[in-house]
Design a protein around this motif. Structure first.
Motif, PDB file in Angstrom:
ATOM      1  N   ALA A 188       0.833  -1.206   0.000  1.00 15.38           N
ATOM      2  CA  ALA A 188       0.000   0.000   0.000  1.00 15.38           C
ATOM      3  C   ALA A 188       0.867   1.254   0.000  1.00 15.38           C
ATOM      4  O   ALA A 188       0.588   2.229  -0.707  1.00 15.38           O
ATOM      5  N   LEU A 189       1.939   1.249   0.786  1.00 14.57           N
ATOM      6  CA  LEU A 189       2.852   2.394   0.826  1.00 14.57           C
ATOM      7  C   LEU A 189       3.510   2.612  -0.530  1.00 14.57           C
ATOM      8  O   LEU A 189       3.603   3.749  -1.018  1.00 14.57           O
TER       9      LEU A 189
ATOM     10  N   ALA B 291       4.967   8.984  11.532  1.00 10.97           N
ATOM     11  CA  ALA B 291       4.171   9.336  10.351  1.00 10.97           C
ATOM     12  C   ALA B 291       4.945   8.990   9.089  1.00 10.97           C
ATOM     13  O   ALA B 291       6.143   9.279   8.970  1.00 10.97           O
ATOM     14  N   LEU B 292       4.273   8.368   8.145  1.00 13.82           N
ATOM     15  CA  LEU B 292       4.895   7.979   6.883  1.00 13.82           C
ATOM     16  C   LEU B 292       4.373   8.793   5.704  1.00 13.82           C
ATOM     17  O   LEU B 292       5.012   8.843   4.657  1.00 13.82           O
ATOM     18  N   LEU B 293       3.216   9.436   5.892  1.00 11.79           N
ATOM     19  CA  LEU B 293       2.582  10.191   4.815  1.00 11.79           C
ATOM     20  C   LEU B 293       2.158  11.559   5.310  1.00 11.79           C
ATOM     21  O   LEU B 293       1.803  11.732   6.484  1.00 11.79           O
ATOM     22  N   VAL B 294       2.176  12.530   4.412  1.00 16.23           N
ATOM     23  CA  VAL B 294       1.575  13.839   4.645  1.00 16.23           C
ATOM     24  C   VAL B 294       0.481  14.018   3.617  1.00 16.23           C
ATOM     25  O   VAL B 294       0.749  13.991   2.400  1.00 16.23           O
ATOM     26  N   ARG B 295      -0.751  14.130   4.059  1.00 18.99           N
ATOM     27  CA  ARG B 295      -1.883  14.278   3.143  1.00 18.99           C
ATOM     28  C   ARG B 295      -2.112  15.750   2.855  1.00 18.99           C
ATOM     29  O   ARG B 295      -2.047  16.588   3.749  1.00 18.99           O
ATOM     30  N   HIS B 296      -2.381  16.075   1.603  1.00 20.42           N
ATOM     31  CA  HIS B 296      -2.665  17.447   1.206  1.00 20.42           C
ATOM     32  C   HIS B 296      -3.768  17.449   0.164  1.00 20.42           C
ATOM     33  O   HIS B 296      -4.231  16.369  -0.272  1.00 20.42           O
ATOM     34  N   HIS B 297      -4.187  18.646  -0.261  1.00 24.02           N
ATOM     35  CA  HIS B 297      -5.377  18.719  -1.115  1.00 24.02           C
ATOM     36  C   HIS B 297      -5.172  18.078  -2.476  1.00 24.02           C
ATOM     37  O   HIS B 297      -6.142  17.716  -3.151  1.00 24.02           O
TER      38      HIS B 297
ATOM     39  N   ALA C 103      10.666   9.521   6.844  1.00 22.75           N
ATOM     40  CA  ALA C 103      10.566   8.138   7.327  1.00 22.75           C
ATOM     41  C   ALA C 103       9.892   7.261   6.298  1.00 22.75           C
ATOM     42  O   ALA C 103      10.266   6.098   6.091  1.00 22.75           O
ATOM     43  N   GLY C 104       8.878   7.802   5.630  1.00 22.21           N
ATOM     44  CA  GLY C 104       8.198   7.042   4.595  1.00 22.21           C
ATOM     45  C   GLY C 104       9.110   6.717   3.430  1.00 22.21           C
ATOM     46  O   GLY C 104       9.070   5.607   2.888  1.00 22.21           O
ATOM     47  N   GLU C 105       9.938   7.681   3.019  1.00 20.32           N
ATOM     48  CA  GLU C 105      10.880   7.432   1.925  1.00 20.32           C
ATOM     49  C   GLU C 105      11.886   6.352   2.307  1.00 20.32           C
ATOM     50  O   GLU C 105      12.243   5.494   1.481  1.00 20.32           O
TER      51      GLU C 105
END
Length: 305
Positions: A9-10, A47-53, A61-63
């Motif tokens: 999923a990531l 946190a692995l993701l930053v959600r934006h519009h 960390a996600g990378e």
């Protein structure tokens, strides 16, 4: 140990740039994929993701995890391919039966995982309204079939030579038009609270309709069935248009393409159990592998949460 489904999923979000596009690629709904990512973040402790519009992007960390995830998934794919060759899964055909809700929301990500691991196996999917899928397994028309049973509802025993393995249980919930007074309250709604409400229900012979109406009657809620439809998609559309209320499985409410108000009911014993029907000892390696994938995805709270 990180769950490979969540690592996939990531990777999908990193490549697609948004949770919605990644969900479509994997065969999930966006809420289901978001829950997978939330569980992965809890496993990672950060946190692995930053959600934006515009979508979503990976944190540092996600990378970092993305690089390792790709390597791990590549190694798993190689292992599956090598094991498939040993197990005789390098060819052949797998025939799967399903009903509409499972075929729309549950089966696609599992079949996608199966296809990635065993690309040489020919897949076919046939839709059966339960309990006809069990009969198809008994007759050898399909190797496995997803089916369901309702509580309350008339029991549907499996045919001779067919067994059922429960995969998940979901509540039946009330659905209404958006803003309806019954969906605006807090907490569970007693069944008696549906008294006098117009009910959008399934076709008369449907065991779900008979069971739900019997439960409502036992709770003192006398309802008038104003509309009948053979499928949940139409039921939800009619409810959304304000023609009445309905009692449907939670998955159906969550996956509705029309806006709905949703509220849990009291008592919570109204539910639907989804099972896989199979022939003990008569399965092919491909059927056994898919059954294991179904078991792993659903009983650990994976793809259907």
């Amino acid at each position: 140990m990180y769950d490979p489904t969540r690592l996939a999923a990531l990777v999908a979000v990193a490549e697609a740039g948004s949770i919605g596009r990644a969900a479509a690629r994997l065969g999930y709904t966006a809420p289901a994929l978001s829950q997978q990512l939330a569980k992965l973040e809890r496993e990672a402790g950060t946190a692995l993701l930053v959600r934006h519009h515009r979508g979503a992007r990976l944190t540092a960390a996600g990378e970092l995890l993305l690089v390792r995830a790709r390597r791990a998934l590549d190694e798993l794919d190689r292992a599956r391919h090598e094991l498939a060759q040993l197990a005789g899964l390098s060819g052949g055909r797998l025939r799967v039966g399903t009903f509409m809700t499972a075929g729309t929301h549950l089966l696609p990500p599992v079949l996608s995982a199966f296809r990635r691991a065993h690309p040489d196996v020919e897949l076919s999917v046939t839709e059966y309204e339960p309990p006809l899928g069990m009969r198809a397994v008994a007759l050898g028309e399909v190797d496995l079939a997803l089916t369901h049973a309702y509580v309350p509802g008339d029991p549907m025993p499996a045919p001779e030579g067919v067994r059922l393995e429960p995969l998940l249980t979901e509540e039946l919930v009330l659905v209404t038009a958006p803003g309806h007074v019954l969906s605006a309250g807090q907490g569970r709604l007693p069944l008696s609270g549906l008294a006098g409400q117009p009910l959008v229900s399934m076709a008369p012979a449907n065991p779900h309709r008979r069971g739900v109406e019997a439960a409502l009657a036992a709770a003192g809620a006398s309802v008038a069935v104003r509309c009948e439809s053979p499928g949940y998609a139409v039921v939800c559309a009619l409810v959304s248009a304000g023609l009445g209320v309905a009692v449907v499985p939670e998955m159906t409410a969550a996956g509705s393409v029309t806006p709905l108000g949703v509220r849990r009911l009291e008592p919570p014993e109204l539910h639907r159990t989804i099972s896989v029907a199979y022939r003990p000892g008569g399965g092919s390696p491909a059927a056994d592998t898919l059954q294991a994938l179904l078991r792993g995805a659903f009983t650990r709270g994976g793809a259907v949460q």
